[in-house]
Motif scaffolding. Structure first.
Motif, PDB file in Angstrom:
ATOM      1  N   ILE A  70     -13.062  44.669 -28.044  1.00 19.15           N
ATOM      2  CA  ILE A  70     -11.852  45.492 -28.140  1.00 19.15           C
ATOM      3  C   ILE A  70     -11.596  46.213 -26.819  1.00 19.15           C
ATOM      4  CG2 ILE A  70     -10.767  47.455 -29.306  1.00 19.15           C
ATOM      5  CD1 ILE A  70     -12.488  46.615 -31.806  1.00 19.15           C
ATOM      6  N   LEU A  71     -12.661  46.752 -26.223  1.00 15.68           N
ATOM      7  CA  LEU A  71     -12.506  47.487 -24.958  1.00 15.68           C
ATOM      8  C   LEU A  71     -11.943  46.614 -23.843  1.00 15.68           C
ATOM      9  CD1 LEU A  71     -15.780  49.610 -24.947  1.00 15.68           C
ATOM     10  CD2 LEU A  71     -13.453  50.390 -25.433  1.00 15.68           C
ATOM     11  N   LEU A  72     -12.150  45.316 -23.945  1.00 12.72           N
ATOM     12  CA  LEU A  72     -11.657  44.408 -22.914  1.00 12.72           C
ATOM     13  C   LEU A  72     -10.252  43.890 -23.201  1.00 12.72           C
ATOM     14  CD1 LEU A  72     -14.965  42.430 -22.234  1.00 12.72           C
ATOM     15  CD2 LEU A  72     -13.996  44.334 -20.911  1.00 12.72           C
ATOM     16  N   LEU A  73      -9.674  44.316 -24.311  1.00 13.52           N
ATOM     17  CA  LEU A  73      -8.294  43.944 -24.643  1.00 13.52           C
ATOM     18  C   LEU A  73      -7.338  45.042 -24.184  1.00 13.52           C
ATOM     19  CD1 LEU A  73      -8.692  42.719 -28.341  1.00 13.52           C
ATOM     20  CD2 LEU A  73      -8.116  41.302 -26.365  1.00 13.52           C
ATOM     21  N   SER A  74      -6.102  44.672 -24.023  1.00 16.69           N
ATOM     22  CA  SER A  74      -5.074  45.657 -23.734  1.00 16.69           C
ATOM     23  C   SER A  74      -4.384  45.977 -25.060  1.00 16.69           C
ATOM     24  CB  SER A  74      -4.070  45.089 -22.723  1.00 16.69           C
ATOM     25  OG  SER A  74      -3.073  46.041 -22.456  1.00 16.69           O
ATOM     26  N   CYS A  75      -4.971  46.946 -25.797  1.00 21.84           N
ATOM     27  CA  CYS A  75      -4.430  47.288 -27.116  1.00 21.84           C
ATOM     28  C   CYS A  75      -4.700  48.762 -27.413  1.00 21.84           C
ATOM     29  CB  CYS A  75      -5.043  46.405 -28.206  1.00 21.84           C
ATOM     30  SG  CYS A  75      -6.784  46.719 -28.532  1.00 21.84           S
ATOM     31  N   SER A  76      -4.078  49.244 -28.459  1.00 20.08           N
ATOM     32  CA  SER A  76      -4.191  50.659 -28.817  1.00 20.08           C
ATOM     33  C   SER A  76      -5.492  50.997 -29.537  1.00 20.08           C
ATOM     34  CB  SER A  76      -3.004  51.074 -29.689  1.00 20.08           C
ATOM     35  OG  SER A  76      -3.050  50.387 -30.926  1.00 20.08           O
ATOM     36  N   TYR A  77      -6.336  50.020 -29.814  1.00 18.70           N
ATOM     37  CA  TYR A  77      -7.569  50.255 -30.559  1.00 18.70           C
ATOM     38  C   TYR A  77      -8.767  50.556 -29.661  1.00 18.70           C
ATOM     39  CZ  TYR A  77      -5.056  48.757 -34.659  1.00 18.70           C
ATOM     40  OH  TYR A  77      -4.147  48.689 -35.678  1.00 18.70           O
ATOM     41  N   ARG A  78      -8.564  50.581 -28.362  1.00 13.86           N
ATOM     42  CA  ARG A  78      -9.691  50.792 -27.445  1.00 13.86           C
ATOM     43  C   ARG A  78     -10.363  52.143 -27.641  1.00 13.86           C
ATOM     44  NH1 ARG A  78      -7.132  49.018 -21.812  1.00 13.86           N
ATOM     45  NH2 ARG A  78      -5.580  50.427 -22.650  1.00 13.86           N
ATOM     46  N   ARG A  79      -9.610  53.211 -27.743  1.00  7.97           N
ATOM     47  CA  ARG A  79     -10.224  54.533 -27.892  1.00  7.97           C
ATOM     48  C   ARG A  79     -10.975  54.642 -29.216  1.00  7.97           C
ATOM     49  NH1 ARG A  79     -10.042  59.091 -25.000  1.00  7.97           N
ATOM     50  NH2 ARG A  79      -8.351  58.210 -23.781  1.00  7.97           N
ATOM     51  N   LYS A  80     -10.379  54.117 -30.294  1.00  9.83           N
ATOM     52  CA  LYS A  80     -11.061  54.132 -31.586  1.00  9.83           C
ATOM     53  C   LYS A  80     -12.352  53.328 -31.515  1.00  9.83           C
ATOM     54  CE  LYS A  80      -7.034  54.648 -34.588  1.00  9.83           C
ATOM     55  NZ  LYS A  80      -6.260  54.023 -35.662  1.00  9.83           N
ATOM     56  N   ALA A  81     -12.301  52.186 -30.850  1.00  9.90           N
ATOM     57  CA  ALA A  81     -13.491  51.346 -30.713  1.00  9.90           C
ATOM     58  C   ALA A  81     -14.565  52.058 -29.900  1.00  9.90           C
ATOM     59  CB  ALA A  81     -13.126  50.015 -30.053  1.00  9.90           C
ATOM     60  N   GLU A  82     -14.149  52.734 -28.842  1.00  9.15           N
ATOM     61  CA  GLU A  82     -15.095  53.482 -28.009  1.00  9.15           C
ATOM     62  C   GLU A  82     -15.781  54.577 -28.826  1.00  9.15           C
ATOM     63  OE1 GLU A  82     -15.067  56.276 -24.005  1.00  9.15           O
ATOM     64  OE2 GLU A  82     -13.183  55.484 -24.781  1.00  9.15           O
ATOM     65  N   GLU A  83     -15.012  55.292 -29.623  1.00  9.87           N
ATOM     66  CA  GLU A  83     -15.577  56.364 -30.445  1.00  9.87           C
ATOM     67  C   GLU A  83     -16.511  55.809 -31.514  1.00  9.87           C
ATOM     68  OE1 GLU A  83     -12.095  58.426 -31.846  1.00  9.87           O
ATOM     69  OE2 GLU A  83     -11.704  59.314 -29.879  1.00  9.87           O
ATOM     70  N   LEU A  84     -16.103  54.712 -32.147  1.00  9.44           N
ATOM     71  CA  LEU A  84     -16.932  54.087 -33.173  1.00  9.44           C
ATOM     72  C   LEU A  84     -18.228  53.548 -32.561  1.00  9.44           C
ATOM     73  CD1 LEU A  84     -16.848  53.365 -36.210  1.00  9.44           C
ATOM     74  CD2 LEU A  84     -15.900  51.149 -35.533  1.00  9.44           C
ATOM     75  N   LEU A  85     -18.108  52.935 -31.416  1.00 10.99           N
ATOM     76  CA  LEU A  85     -19.270  52.417 -30.691  1.00 10.99           C
ATOM     77  C   LEU A  85     -20.273  53.527 -30.426  1.00 10.99           C
ATOM     78  CD1 LEU A  85     -20.796  50.327 -28.918  1.00 10.99           C
ATOM     79  CD2 LEU A  85     -19.232  50.942 -27.064  1.00 10.99           C
ATOM     80  N   TRP A  86     -19.791  54.628 -29.884  1.00 10.20           N
ATOM     81  CA  TRP A  86     -20.678  55.743 -29.555  1.00 10.20           C
ATOM     82  C   TRP A  86     -21.291  56.348 -30.815  1.00 10.20           C
ATOM     83  CZ3 TRP A  86     -23.893  57.731 -26.479  1.00 10.20           C
ATOM     84  CH2 TRP A  86     -24.268  59.065 -26.581  1.00 10.20           C
ATOM     85  N   LYS A  87     -20.450  56.631 -31.804  1.00  9.45           N
ATOM     86  CA  LYS A  87     -20.921  57.341 -32.997  1.00  9.45           C
ATOM     87  C   LYS A  87     -21.896  56.499 -33.821  1.00  9.45           C
ATOM     88  CE  LYS A  87     -19.203  59.758 -37.077  1.00  9.45           C
ATOM     89  NZ  LYS A  87     -18.032  60.079 -37.880  1.00  9.45           N
ATOM     90  N   LYS A  88     -21.498  55.298 -34.184  1.00 10.97           N
ATOM     91  CA  LYS A  88     -22.323  54.470 -35.078  1.00 10.97           C
ATOM     92  C   LYS A  88     -23.343  53.620 -34.319  1.00 10.97           C
ATOM     93  CE  LYS A  88     -20.475  55.791 -38.893  1.00 10.97           C
ATOM     94  NZ  LYS A  88     -21.226  56.597 -39.826  1.00 10.97           N
ATOM     95  N   GLY A  89     -23.046  53.295 -33.082  1.00  8.49           N
ATOM     96  CA  GLY A  89     -23.964  52.463 -32.320  1.00  8.49           C
ATOM     97  C   GLY A  89     -25.104  53.230 -31.696  1.00  8.49           C
ATOM     98  N   PHE A  90     -24.891  54.517 -31.407  1.00  2.00           N
ATOM     99  CA  PHE A  90     -25.904  55.272 -30.673  1.00  2.00           C
ATOM    100  C   PHE A  90     -26.124  56.697 -31.183  1.00  2.00           C
ATOM    101  CE2 PHE A  90     -24.188  52.103 -27.763  1.00  2.00           C
ATOM    102  CZ  PHE A  90     -25.347  51.401 -27.479  1.00  2.00           C
ATOM    103  N   TYR A  91     -25.080  57.497 -31.228  1.00  2.00           N
ATOM    104  CA  TYR A  91     -25.217  58.942 -31.444  1.00  2.00           C
ATOM    105  C   TYR A  91     -25.897  59.306 -32.762  1.00  2.00           C
ATOM    106  CZ  TYR A  91     -24.132  63.864 -31.862  1.00  2.00           C
ATOM    107  OH  TYR A  91     -24.241  65.218 -32.033  1.00  2.00           O
TER     108      TYR A  91
END
Length: 156
Positions: A70-91
């Motif tokens: 998602i982060l490599l796409l040009s779309c409106s879901y990048r910020r949501k994906a970044e937050e989800l990645l951080w929260k559920k993937g690591f934090y």
């Protein structure tokens, strides 16, 4: 052709079909489903060490992979994906592990799993930075901290 299947429904979307926005939406639904699996499994664990089970590790890996797509796409879901990645993937895993005293005991299995998780997170974000630098043709690694902050505000 790269085909991505939804983790639960089996629906497929060709990575080459549709607009970046439609693909981003589809990928975000997949990432969200992975995050829900992580949430459900995490709630069912009674011991912190169980958060490092092979099943949860694999689900977090799939979540990270989908979010990077998602982060490599040009779309409106990048910020949501970044937050989800951080929260559920690591934090959340880091916070739950830190709250357990065994994670701080250098001889426990939990400590070793926690340390491995932190090392993997560092490596992941280093690689992600390199991928983003290449994808967007940005000389990120040669910038100082203030330049990175300025660029983040520009892209954000």
């Amino acid at each position: 052709m790269n085909i991505m299947a939804h983790p639960k429904s089996g629906s497929e979307l060709s990575a080459g079909s549709g607009s970046p926005e439609a693909i981003g939406k589809h990928y975000f639904k997949q990432a969200w489903a992975y995050s829900q699996c992580i949430e459900t499994e995490s709630r069912a664990t009674s011991h912190t060490i169980d958060l490092y089970s092979p099943k949860l590790r694999e689900t977090r890996r799939k979540l990270r992979e989908k979010c990077v797509q998602i982060l490599l796409l040009s779309c409106s879901y990048r910020r949501k994906a970044e937050e989800l990645l951080w929260k559920k993937g690591f934090y959340e895993l880091t916070q739950r592990s830190k709250s357990n005293k065994q994670a701080l005991d250098g001889s426990s299995h939990l400590y070793h799993a926690y340390s491995e998780h932190l090392s993997m997170a560092t490596g992941f974000y280093t690689q992600l930075l390199g991928r983003l630098e290449e994808h967007y043709s940005l000389p990120v690694t040669s910038m100082d901290h203030s330049q990175l902050i300025g660029m983040a505000h520009t892209l954000g």
